[in-house]
Every structure is written in structure tokens, then in C-alpha cells.
Design a protein around this motif. Structure first.
Motif, PDB file in Angstrom:
ATOM      1  N   TRP A  94       0.856  -1.179   0.000  1.00  0.00           N
ATOM      2  CA  TRP A  94       0.000   0.000   0.000  1.00  0.00           C
ATOM      3  C   TRP A  94       0.891   1.227   0.000  1.00  0.00           C
ATOM      4  CZ3 TRP A  94      -5.454   0.790   1.695  1.00  0.00           C
ATOM      5  CH2 TRP A  94      -6.234  -0.343   1.404  1.00  0.00           C
ATOM      6  N   HIS A  95       0.563   2.194  -0.840  1.00  0.00           N
ATOM      7  CA  HIS A  95       1.376   3.406  -0.853  1.00  0.00           C
ATOM      8  C   HIS A  95       1.021   4.291   0.341  1.00  0.00           C
ATOM      9  CE1 HIS A  95      -2.005   5.748  -2.380  1.00  0.00           C
ATOM     10  NE2 HIS A  95      -2.129   4.925  -3.404  1.00  0.00           N
ATOM     11  N   PRO A 112       1.578   3.989  10.879  1.00  0.00           N
ATOM     12  CA  PRO A 112       2.692   3.043  10.767  1.00  0.00           C
ATOM     13  C   PRO A 112       3.766   3.621   9.845  1.00  0.00           C
ATOM     14  CG  PRO A 112       0.872   2.368   9.365  1.00  0.00           C
ATOM     15  CD  PRO A 112       0.383   3.551  10.164  1.00  0.00           C
ATOM     16  N   GLY A 113       4.907   2.978   9.797  1.00  0.00           N
ATOM     17  CA  GLY A 113       5.949   3.438   8.891  1.00  0.00           C
ATOM     18  C   GLY A 113       5.459   3.448   7.454  1.00  0.00           C
ATOM     19  N   LEU A 114       5.698   4.545   6.747  1.00  0.00           N
ATOM     20  CA  LEU A 114       5.259   4.680   5.357  1.00  0.00           C
ATOM     21  C   LEU A 114       6.328   4.127   4.418  1.00  0.00           C
ATOM     22  CD1 LEU A 114       3.842   8.323   5.595  1.00  0.00           C
ATOM     23  CD2 LEU A 114       2.601   6.162   5.847  1.00  0.00           C
ATOM     24  N   VAL A 122       8.872  13.438   6.800  1.00  0.00           N
ATOM     25  CA  VAL A 122       8.598  12.175   7.486  1.00  0.00           C
ATOM     26  C   VAL A 122       9.386  11.072   6.782  1.00  0.00           C
ATOM     27  CG1 VAL A 122       6.829  10.531   8.205  1.00  0.00           C
ATOM     28  CG2 VAL A 122       6.286  12.979   8.091  1.00  0.00           C
ATOM     29  N   PRO A 123      10.348  10.451   7.464  1.00  0.00           N
ATOM     30  CA  PRO A 123      11.145   9.403   6.820  1.00  0.00           C
ATOM     31  C   PRO A 123      10.319   8.160   6.504  1.00  0.00           C
ATOM     32  CG  PRO A 123      12.170  10.194   8.853  1.00  0.00           C
ATOM     33  CD  PRO A 123      10.768  10.707   8.833  1.00  0.00           C
ATOM     34  N   ALA A 124      10.778   7.385   5.562  1.00  0.00           N
ATOM     35  CA  ALA A 124      10.144   6.097   5.275  1.00  0.00           C
ATOM     36  C   ALA A 124      10.378   5.143   6.437  1.00  0.00           C
ATOM     37  CB  ALA A 124      10.723   5.515   3.993  1.00  0.00           C
ATOM     38  N   THR A 125       9.424   4.262   6.664  1.00  0.00           N
ATOM     39  CA  THR A 125       9.464   3.160   7.652  1.00  0.00           C
ATOM     40  C   THR A 125       9.433   3.629   9.098  1.00  0.00           C
ATOM     41  OG1 THR A 125      11.891   2.928   7.902  1.00  0.00           O
ATOM     42  CG2 THR A 125      10.844   1.848   5.999  1.00  0.00           C
TER      43      THR A 125
END
Length: 298
Positions: free
Chosen positions: A14-15, A54-56, A92-95
């Protein structure tokens, strides 16, 4: 191209915007994305509450367009002392899981870039840590212009222009946030950071007089210039914002205390109870007395 939030057809995940939609239980008001899923641009408005994301999968650039300057993020063991403000940006960083507190109306843009593009450009490390609510007039200006174009009817000319603006915003995001500290922000011209100081002063003590001269002194510009840039940044005049802050504080007092309406009017700087009653009714569509009863107040 315009798109709905959902699962990325090019990936088995999911993006980021679909994850946000699932958390908010509502989709963005406006969304655009590249056909290959390399970037997504979305507008979100009017959601209030506390949210855990949650982490993106991809890093996200968030632009605070408008609304109350009272958005906080979870910082170690409590909500951040710093609040976001119109014109501010957040990376916002990934994960990285995040928590957000939205205490009032909000209007934001989210812009995400595929993490593989960032890795290919050797700038991924710039997005390894979260950076919350830094002043970014250029990012805000680009986001506003893209948004205004997306609300126009589609045409070849518009689509080419939007693509160019997206490329500019993407380059701006990949360049990374400025290393300038607040003290390094120039004082000879307008900046979102200085408007944030004015908003903070009003929200901290809405009952104060907050004359135009005092507020413009906080911003470090002339009163006439201050009026123009404040309305451009916030959307209403300084006087209207002070009144809005007083009425929102009055709403809290009506909900959370049993003090008299006369006391509320006097303590918040209204010239009379009748003046307060009129202003409250105009803003909330209800008289203070009936508002308190309807809200189950004290």
C-alpha cells in the motif's frame, strides 16, 4: 493525473497516501499522481484527533497550508512543545512510525517520492530522520500553486505546467531542508517563522490587547506591511485572528468550566457581554448559553 487512494498497481504494498486514508477513515480532498507511481500529491483537510501512522513505504514532504497552528507530533515521551504553523514543512522518513495530535481545523499537502528515486539520486540519507515544522516559504508557495492548478479544468497546457511545478517541488524536496537556525532567518523581509511567533503570542494570551503596533513589532516589520503579509499567510486579518482565538478560548471555557458568561466575556477582553454574545453567535452559529447546554456543559 488524478487518482484515488488505494493499492499501488506497480507494487505489492500500500502506498503512503492509502495508509493515511486508512488511518483517517477518509480519502484526500484532492489527489494527483504520476502514472508510474513515482510521486503522489494530496490535499487533506478538517480532521481532528490523535492519530498513529505506521511506517510509510516512501519519504513524505508535508506542507502546512492553513488552519490552526496547533499540530504536534510525539517526541520520545510526550507531545512536542513545538507546533506546526501555516507555511511550515515537515519531512517524514520512510518506515518510521509517527504519532500526531491535531487540535483544530487543518489544511495540509502531502508529497511523497518513490524511495528508489531518492536512493538513485544519492539523497536518501537526507530523509533518514524526521524534521518537524521548519519554515519553508518556497515549498509552501510551490504546493499552493500546484493545488490551484489541479482545481482547474484539465488541458494540455495545464498538465504541462503542473508537471513542471511538480518537478520543481520534487527538486526542492530532494535538496533537503535548509540548515539555517531560526535565528538565521532574515528580519528584513517576511518569513513564515516570524508569523508563527505572532500566532504563538496571540494563542498564548488571546485576552491581551494585541494592538497592530505590538504584533507588527513581533514580526519586525511595519504595521502596514504586516497586515498584508499576515492576511496572505493566514487568510484573515490580524484583528480577525485575535477575535477567533478569543472565541475558541471561550468555547473551551464554556465546555470545561462553570464560570459565568459575563466572567468569560470580561476575562477575554470583550467590551461587554452583549458584544461577546454577538461575536460568539456569528462564529459558532449559537449563543453561549445554548451552546453550553447543548454541549452538556457545566
Amino acid at each position: 493525473m488524478l487518482t484515488r487512494a488505494g493499492k499501488d498497481p506497480t507494487q505489492d504494498v500500500w502506498h503512503s497516501e492509502a495508509i493515511i486514508s486508512d488511518t483517517l477513515q477518509r480519502g484526500p480532498e484532492m489527489a494527483a499522481a504520476s502514472s508510474d507511481g513515482r510521486w503522489r500529491f494530496s490535499r487533506w483537510r478538517n480532521f481532528v484527533g490523535s492519530y498513529t501512522l505506521p511506517g510509510l513505504p516512501d519519504p513524505m514532504f508535508v506542507i502546512h497550508l492553513g488552519g490552526k497552528p496547533s499540530v504536534r507530533t510525539w517526541d520520545r515521551d510526550g507531545w512536542s512543545e513545538t507546533t506546526s504553523f501555516p507555511g511550515a514543512a515537515t519531512i517524514v522518513p520512510a518506515t518510521m512510525p509517527t504519532r500526531w495530535l491535531v487540535d483544530g481545523e487543518l489544511d495540509v499537502i502531502t508529497f511523497s517520492i518513490n524511495r528508489h528515486d531518492l536512493q538513485a539520486a544519492s539523497v536518501f540519507e537526507q530523509f533518514a530522520k524526521m524534521r518537524f515544522a521548519f519554515s519553508d516559504p518556497l515549498g509552501a508557495a510551490l504546493a499552493r500553486q500546484i493545488l490551484s492548478e489541479l482545481y482547474k479544468p484539465s488541458s494540455d497546457g495545464r498538465d504541462v505546467y503542473v508537471a513542471a511545478l511538480i518537478d520543481a517541488l520534487k527538486a526542492h524536496m530532494m535538496r533537503g531542508p535548509s540548515s539555517a537556525a531560526p535565528a538565521d532567518v532574515p528580519t528584513s523581509s517576511f518569513s513564515s517563522y516570524r508569523i508563527h511567533n505572532v500566532l504563538s503570542a496571540i494563542n498564548k494570551a488571546p485576552e491581551a490587547e494585541h494592538s497592530l503596533e505590538d504584533l507588527s513589532a513581533i514580526a519586525g516589520i511595519t504595521p502596514s506591511h504586516f497586515c498584508r503579509v499576515f492576511k496572505q499567510a493566514v487568510g484573515i486579518s490580524p484583528h480577525q485572528y485575535v477575535l477567533k482565538a478569543r472565541l475558541e478560548r471561550a468555547e473551551q471555557m464554556l465546555n470545561q468550566s462553570n464560570v459565568s458568561i459575563a466572567f468569560i466575556a470580561d476575562s477575554l477582553g470583550f467590551t461587554s457581554q452583549s458584544h461577546f454574545n454577538r461575536a460568539f453567535r456569528n462564529h459558532f452559529g449559537d449563543a453561549p448559553t445554548s451552546f453550553r447546554k447543548r454541549a452538556g456543559g457545566h
